[in-house]
Design a protein around this motif. Structure first.
Motif, PDB file in Angstrom:
ATOM      1  N   MET A  70      17.642  42.152  81.278  1.00 59.67           N
ATOM      2  CA  MET A  70      16.821  42.893  80.323  1.00 59.67           C
ATOM      3  C   MET A  70      15.481  43.285  80.930  1.00 59.67           C
ATOM      4  SD  MET A  70      17.562  40.879  76.756  1.00 59.67           S
ATOM      5  CE  MET A  70      16.491  41.984  75.835  1.00 59.67           C
ATOM      6  N   LYS A  71      14.913  42.395  81.728  1.00 55.75           N
ATOM      7  CA  LYS A  71      13.641  42.704  82.387  1.00 55.75           C
ATOM      8  C   LYS A  71      13.802  43.888  83.329  1.00 55.75           C
ATOM      9  CE  LYS A  71       9.993  40.595  85.175  1.00 55.75           C
ATOM     10  NZ  LYS A  71       9.545  39.347  85.874  1.00 55.75           N
ATOM     11  N   LYS A  72      14.935  43.912  84.053  1.00 53.85           N
ATOM     12  CA  LYS A  72      15.214  45.018  84.954  1.00 53.85           C
ATOM     13  C   LYS A  72      15.354  46.334  84.170  1.00 53.85           C
ATOM     14  CE  LYS A  72      18.400  44.183  87.954  1.00 53.85           C
ATOM     15  NZ  LYS A  72      19.755  44.042  88.578  1.00 53.85           N
ATOM     16  N   MET A  73      16.011  46.254  83.004  1.00 53.10           N
ATOM     17  CA  MET A  73      16.223  47.456  82.194  1.00 53.10           C
ATOM     18  C   MET A  73      14.921  48.042  81.666  1.00 53.10           C
ATOM     19  SD  MET A  73      19.673  46.839  79.950  1.00 53.10           S
ATOM     20  CE  MET A  73      19.147  45.274  79.283  1.00 53.10           C
ATOM     21  N   SER A  74      13.924  47.195  81.474  1.00 52.65           N
ATOM     22  CA  SER A  74      12.654  47.682  80.921  1.00 52.65           C
ATOM     23  C   SER A  74      11.972  48.692  81.832  1.00 52.65           C
ATOM     24  CB  SER A  74      11.721  46.499  80.647  1.00 52.65           C
ATOM     25  OG  SER A  74      11.317  45.884  81.865  1.00 52.65           O
ATOM     26  N   ALA A  75      12.351  48.679  83.098  1.00 51.32           N
ATOM     27  CA  ALA A  75      11.768  49.637  84.052  1.00 51.32           C
ATOM     28  C   ALA A  75      12.659  50.854  84.257  1.00 51.32           C
ATOM     29  CB  ALA A  75      11.521  48.937  85.388  1.00 51.32           C
ATOM     30  N   TYR A  76      13.787  50.906  83.574  1.00 52.91           N
ATOM     31  CA  TYR A  76      14.718  52.025  83.743  1.00 52.91           C
ATOM     32  C   TYR A  76      14.166  53.290  83.101  1.00 52.91           C
ATOM     33  CZ  TYR A  76      18.697  49.124  85.304  1.00 52.91           C
ATOM     34  OH  TYR A  76      19.538  48.312  86.006  1.00 52.91           O
ATOM     35  N   SER A  77      14.587  54.420  83.615  1.00 52.12           N
ATOM     36  CA  SER A  77      14.310  55.699  82.963  1.00 52.12           C
ATOM     37  C   SER A  77      15.223  55.837  81.750  1.00 52.12           C
ATOM     38  CB  SER A  77      14.568  56.849  83.931  1.00 52.12           C
ATOM     39  OG  SER A  77      15.956  56.935  84.221  1.00 52.12           O
ATOM     40  N   GLU A  80      18.768  56.259  82.898  1.00 45.14           N
ATOM     41  CA  GLU A  80      19.321  55.001  83.409  1.00 45.14           C
ATOM     42  C   GLU A  80      19.647  54.051  82.272  1.00 45.14           C
ATOM     43  OE1 GLU A  80      17.220  54.521  87.803  1.00 45.14           O
ATOM     44  OE2 GLU A  80      16.039  54.071  85.994  1.00 45.14           O
ATOM     45  N   ASN A  81      18.795  54.001  81.261  1.00 44.13           N
ATOM     46  CA  ASN A  81      19.058  53.147  80.102  1.00 44.13           C
ATOM     47  C   ASN A  81      20.317  53.597  79.358  1.00 44.13           C
ATOM     48  OD1 ASN A  81      17.553  50.786  79.183  1.00 44.13           O
ATOM     49  ND2 ASN A  81      15.735  52.047  79.515  1.00 44.13           N
ATOM     50  N   ARG A  82      20.476  54.907  79.213  1.00 49.36           N
ATOM     51  CA  ARG A  82      21.672  55.427  78.528  1.00 49.36           C
ATOM     52  C   ARG A  82      22.933  55.069  79.310  1.00 49.36           C
ATOM     53  NH1 ARG A  82      21.116  60.255  74.930  1.00 49.36           N
ATOM     54  NH2 ARG A  82      18.925  60.386  74.329  1.00 49.36           N
ATOM     55  N   ALA A  83      22.874  55.240  80.619  1.00 48.95           N
ATOM     56  CA  ALA A  83      24.040  54.925  81.455  1.00 48.95           C
ATOM     57  C   ALA A  83      24.368  53.442  81.388  1.00 48.95           C
ATOM     58  CB  ALA A  83      23.765  55.342  82.903  1.00 48.95           C
ATOM     59  N   ASP A  84      23.341  52.612  81.399  1.00 49.37           N
ATOM     60  CA  ASP A  84      23.546  51.171  81.326  1.00 49.37           C
ATOM     61  C   ASP A  84      24.128  50.783  79.971  1.00 49.37           C
ATOM     62  OD1 ASP A  84      22.745  48.530  82.844  1.00 49.37           O
ATOM     63  OD2 ASP A  84      22.225  48.223  80.737  1.00 49.37           O
ATOM     64  N   ALA A  85      23.621  51.375  78.904  1.00 49.47           N
ATOM     65  CA  ALA A  85      24.137  51.092  77.560  1.00 49.47           C
ATOM     66  C   ALA A  85      25.592  51.505  77.434  1.00 49.47           C
ATOM     67  CB  ALA A  85      23.284  51.803  76.514  1.00 49.47           C
ATOM     68  N   MET A  86      25.979  52.583  78.104  1.00 49.03           N
ATOM     69  CA  MET A  86      27.364  53.025  78.044  1.00 49.03           C
ATOM     70  C   MET A  86      28.303  52.043  78.744  1.00 49.03           C
ATOM     71  SD  MET A  86      28.086  55.509  76.148  1.00 49.03           S
ATOM     72  CE  MET A  86      29.783  55.546  76.744  1.00 49.03           C
ATOM     73  N   LEU A  87      27.810  51.363  79.766  1.00 50.97           N
ATOM     74  CA  LEU A  87      28.640  50.354  80.419  1.00 50.97           C
ATOM     75  C   LEU A  87      28.967  49.223  79.442  1.00 50.97           C
ATOM     76  CD1 LEU A  87      26.905  50.121  83.926  1.00 50.97           C
ATOM     77  CD2 LEU A  87      29.049  51.289  83.345  1.00 50.97           C
ATOM     78  N   LEU A  88      27.972  48.792  78.668  1.00 55.91           N
ATOM     79  CA  LEU A  88      28.200  47.770  77.642  1.00 55.91           C
ATOM     80  C   LEU A  88      29.137  48.299  76.562  1.00 55.91           C
ATOM     81  CD1 LEU A  88      27.667  45.068  76.254  1.00 55.91           C
ATOM     82  CD2 LEU A  88      25.565  46.039  75.310  1.00 55.91           C
ATOM     83  N   ALA A  89      28.922  49.539  76.148  1.00 57.89           N
ATOM     84  CA  ALA A  89      29.768  50.134  75.116  1.00 57.89           C
ATOM     85  C   ALA A  89      31.216  50.219  75.585  1.00 57.89           C
ATOM     86  CB  ALA A  89      29.250  51.527  74.758  1.00 57.89           C
ATOM     87  N   ASN A  90      31.425  50.587  76.836  1.00 57.39           N
ATOM     88  CA  ASN A  90      32.780  50.676  77.374  1.00 57.39           C
ATOM     89  C   ASN A  90      33.437  49.307  77.481  1.00 57.39           C
ATOM     90  OD1 ASN A  90      32.690  53.477  77.617  1.00 57.39           O
ATOM     91  ND2 ASN A  90      31.869  53.399  79.693  1.00 57.39           N
ATOM     92  N   MET A  91      32.633  48.290  77.792  1.00 56.81           N
ATOM     93  CA  MET A  91      33.184  46.934  77.870  1.00 56.81           C
ATOM     94  C   MET A  91      33.680  46.472  76.502  1.00 56.81           C
ATOM     95  SD  MET A  91      32.304  43.549  77.030  1.00 56.81           S
ATOM     96  CE  MET A  91      30.560  43.198  77.229  1.00 56.81           C
TER      97      MET A  91
END
Length: 261
Positions: A70-77, A80-91
């Motif tokens: 989560m700390k790493k995500m706080s620095a995402y654009s 990048e946040n949308r792409a990361d969220a989609m990985l969780l959604a796909n899982m």
């Protein structure tokens, strides 16, 4: 099927996927998300697997997102946040849409995304001491990615409360609300999960798969003429299929159906 954050085991026709980060209460990071997606995608194609158990090592089932992740995500654009969220959604989708029935073996507390993981399963067997919490609002966040699964499993009214209060609730409450299917003492957990898995494997594998899809397709839809015709067509296809004919014949002939042999 070798993974860094999961253990995968097979016993007869049952596969067990075990979250294996007990040192961080099985909180998930990008590695665990990718590995869960991979594992369920692979199991989806295996004809020798009739049911899947989703379990966890340690005292907790899943604490949600890993703090370092989560700390790493706080620095995402934003992208990048949308792409990361989609990985969780796909899982989560890979669990929910797995064509095998998925049993959640809840050995302890489940918070935030951990509740989403449970909600994506078909049957939930939990120790009666487990606690549950949709804690996102405490951190100024929202449980958006897990919402489609949690709201289906918990119900709209209860979701309103627990989304906005972020308060924890016990297993008795989860059972009353229908989020948990069965609540048992810790020493009964494995036997109860095994009993459910055995029951599932005794049924026609194609019928179980079709039943799971039927619920997903019909839930929440208007009782229209289209839906009535669609469901009639489904049972007609099932009756005419090889498994349906074998099931009826074995019942009338008082013998064991071939899929149990």
């Amino acid at each position: 099927m070798q993974y860094d954050t999961l253990n995968i085991g097979f016993d007869a026709q049952v596969a067990t996927v075990t979250l294996n980060r007990p040192d961080v209460r099985n909180a998930f990071n990008e590695t665990m998300i990718a590995e869960l997606t991979s594992a369920f995608t692979a199991l989806n194609t295996r004809d020798d697997v009739r049911a899947v158990v989703l379990a966890a090592n340690g005292k907790a089932f899943c604490a949600g997102a890993d703090l370092n992740w989560m700390k790493k995500m706080s620095a995402y654009s934003d992208d990048e946040n949308r792409a990361d969220a989609m990985l969780l959604a796909n899982m989560l989708s890979s669990v929910y849409r797995c064509n095998k029935p998925v049993i959640a073996r809840v050995n302890g507390d489940a918070y935030a995304g951990g509740m989403g993981l449970i909600a994506a399963c078909d049957i939930v067997v939990s120790v009666d001491t487990a606690r549950f919490c949709l804690s996102e609002a405490r951190l100024g966040l929202i449980p958006a990615t897990i919402a489609p699964y949690v709201i289906r499993a918990l119900g709209e009214q209860a979701s309103r409360r627990y989304f906005i209060t972020a308060e924890a609730f016990d297993c008795a409450t989860a059972l009353r609300l229908g989020f948990v299917s069965e609540a048992v003492q810790a020493e009964q957990l494995d036997a109860t999960v095994q009993q459910v898995a055995t029951t599932l494997c005794a049924n026609g594998p194609q019928a179980v798969r079709a039943c799971k899809q039927l619920v997903q397709d019909v839930a929440g839809r208007e009782l229209s003429d289209t839906l009535i015709e669609e469901t009639a067509a489904r049972i007609a296809r099932t009756r005419a299929g090889a498994e349906g004919r074998e099931g009826v014949a074995s019942f009338l002939e008082k013998r064991t159906p071939r899929w149990r042999n």
